[in-house]
Write an enzyme that holds these catalytic residues in place. Structure first.
Site, PDB file in Angstrom:
ATOM      1  N   GLU A 104     -44.457 -27.213 -18.849  1.00 54.94           N
ATOM      2  CA  GLU A 104     -44.383 -26.380 -17.646  1.00 54.94           C
ATOM      3  C   GLU A 104     -43.963 -24.954 -17.957  1.00 54.94           C
ATOM      4  O   GLU A 104     -44.478 -24.011 -17.362  1.00 54.94           O
ATOM      5  CB  GLU A 104     -43.401 -27.003 -16.644  1.00 54.94           C
ATOM      6  CG  GLU A 104     -43.928 -28.282 -16.016  1.00 54.94           C
ATOM      7  CD  GLU A 104     -42.869 -28.995 -15.175  1.00 54.94           C
ATOM      8  OE1 GLU A 104     -41.796 -28.407 -14.953  1.00 54.94           O
ATOM      9  OE2 GLU A 104     -43.134 -30.147 -14.782  1.00 54.94           O
ATOM     10  N   HIS A 109     -39.366 -24.933 -26.101  1.00 53.61           N
ATOM     11  CA  HIS A 109     -38.058 -25.512 -25.817  1.00 53.61           C
ATOM     12  C   HIS A 109     -38.032 -26.962 -26.253  1.00 53.61           C
ATOM     13  O   HIS A 109     -39.042 -27.662 -26.186  1.00 53.61           O
ATOM     14  CB  HIS A 109     -37.697 -25.409 -24.324  1.00 53.61           C
ATOM     15  CG  HIS A 109     -38.750 -25.910 -23.393  1.00 53.61           C
ATOM     16  ND1 HIS A 109     -39.886 -25.179 -23.088  1.00 53.61           N
ATOM     17  CD2 HIS A 109     -38.866 -27.072 -22.700  1.00 53.61           C
ATOM     18  CE1 HIS A 109     -40.633 -25.860 -22.237  1.00 53.61           C
ATOM     19  NE2 HIS A 109     -40.045 -27.028 -21.996  1.00 53.61           N
TER      20      HIS A 109
HETATM   21  P1  DGP Z   1     -41.384 -28.827 -19.775  1.00 51.79           P
HETATM   22  O1  DGP Z   1     -42.099 -29.718 -18.807  1.00 51.79           O
HETATM   23  O2  DGP Z   1     -41.230 -29.483 -21.138  1.00 51.79           O
HETATM   24  O3  DGP Z   1     -42.010 -27.438 -19.867  1.00 51.79           O
HETATM   25  O4  DGP Z   1     -39.897 -28.685 -19.240  1.00 51.79           O
HETATM   26  C1  DGP Z   1     -39.424 -27.578 -18.529  1.00 51.79           C
HETATM   27  C2  DGP Z   1     -37.997 -27.870 -18.150  1.00 51.79           C
HETATM   28  O5  DGP Z   1     -37.378 -26.666 -17.793  1.00 51.79           O
HETATM   29  C3  DGP Z   1     -37.815 -28.830 -16.964  1.00 51.79           C
HETATM   30  O6  DGP Z   1     -37.073 -29.973 -17.402  1.00 51.79           O
HETATM   31  C4  DGP Z   1     -37.021 -28.033 -15.934  1.00 51.79           C
HETATM   32  C5  DGP Z   1     -36.462 -26.891 -16.750  1.00 51.79           C
HETATM   33  N1  DGP Z   1     -36.312 -25.634 -16.018  1.00 51.79           N
HETATM   34  C6  DGP Z   1     -37.285 -25.001 -15.316  1.00 51.79           C
HETATM   35  N2  DGP Z   1     -36.818 -23.848 -14.797  1.00 51.79           N
HETATM   36  C7  DGP Z   1     -35.509 -23.765 -15.189  1.00 51.79           C
HETATM   37  C8  DGP Z   1     -34.481 -22.797 -14.976  1.00 51.79           C
HETATM   38  O7  DGP Z   1     -34.663 -21.765 -14.315  1.00 51.79           O
HETATM   39  N3  DGP Z   1     -33.275 -23.056 -15.538  1.00 51.79           N
HETATM   40  C9  DGP Z   1     -33.036 -24.187 -16.295  1.00 51.79           C
HETATM   41  N4  DGP Z   1     -31.814 -24.337 -16.793  1.00 51.79           N
HETATM   42  N5  DGP Z   1     -33.993 -25.103 -16.518  1.00 51.79           N
HETATM   43  C10 DGP Z   1     -35.204 -24.899 -15.972  1.00 51.79           C
END
Ligand code: DGP
Length: 127
Positions: A104, A109
Site C-alpha cells: 500500500e 518498509h
Molecule cells: P503495506 O500493505 O505493506 O504497504 O503496509 C502499509 C502499512 O502502513 C499498514 O500496515 C498501515 C501502515 N500505515 C499507513 N499509513 C500510516 C501512517 O500514517 N502511520 C503509520 N504509523 N502507519 C501507517
C-alpha cells in the site's frame, strides 16, 4: 531493471513522516533507519522498519541501497524485536513488494509482528 520501475513518490505517507510533516510513534532511529509503530496494528506488537533513503520497495532497496543502509535496516529489525520483548516467544518480519503482495505504501518498509501466536505463514501449503 529500468529506472522508471523504481520511480519514487515523495508524497507517500512514510516520506512525509521522514520529513516531519506527519507524526509517528517512534521506537528507534539512527542515521539510515527509522522504526515506528504501525497506525493500524494487526498484532499486539506491530512495528514498521524503514530506510531513510528514497526506496520504493525491497526490489529497489536490494538493488540500490548501500552496505551501511542494509546493515542498519537488518540490525534494526532484530533490535526492535528484542526491545519489544518478542524475541523469546517468536516474531515474524515481512515486506510487501508490489501488486500481488498488496503493497500500500510505496516506501520500502518491513513489518515486525509479535506478542501473540501468529499462525502459519500466509495459507496452508498447496496440495
Ligand atoms: P503495506 O500493505 O505493506 O504497504 O503496509 C502499509 C502499512 O502502513 C499498514 O500496515 C498501515 C501502515 N500505515 C499507513 N499509513 C500510516 C501512517 O500514517 N502511520 C503509520 N504509523 N502507519 C501507517
Amino acid at each position: 531493471m529500468a529506472a522508471a520501475e523504481h520511480a519514487y513518490d515523495d508524497g507517500n505517507v512514510f516520506a512525509r513522516i521522514l520529513r516531519g510533516e506527519l507524526p509517528c510513534d517512534k521506537v528507534f532511529e539512527d542515521e539510515h533507519t527509522l522504526a515506528f509503530r504501525d497506525i493500524q496494528p494487526q498484532t499486539q506488537v506491530h512495528i514498521l522498519v524503514i530506510p531513510k533513503g528514497r526506496y520504493v520497495s525491497m526490489a529497489d532497496f536490494s538493488a540500490r541501497a548501500t552496505g551501511p543502509e542494509i546493515e542498519s535496516l537488518v540490525r534494526t529489525i532484530g533490535q526492535v524485536a528484542r526491545e519489544a520483548g518478542v524475541e523469546a516467544d517468536g516474531y515474524r518480519f515481512l515486506s510487501n513488494h508490489g501488486e500481488h503482495a498488496f503493497q500500500e505504501v510505496p516506501h520500502f518498509h518491513v513489518h515486525v509482528f509479535g506478542g501473540e501466536p501468529l499462525g502459519r505463514m500466509i495459507k496452508p501449503p498447496r496440495a
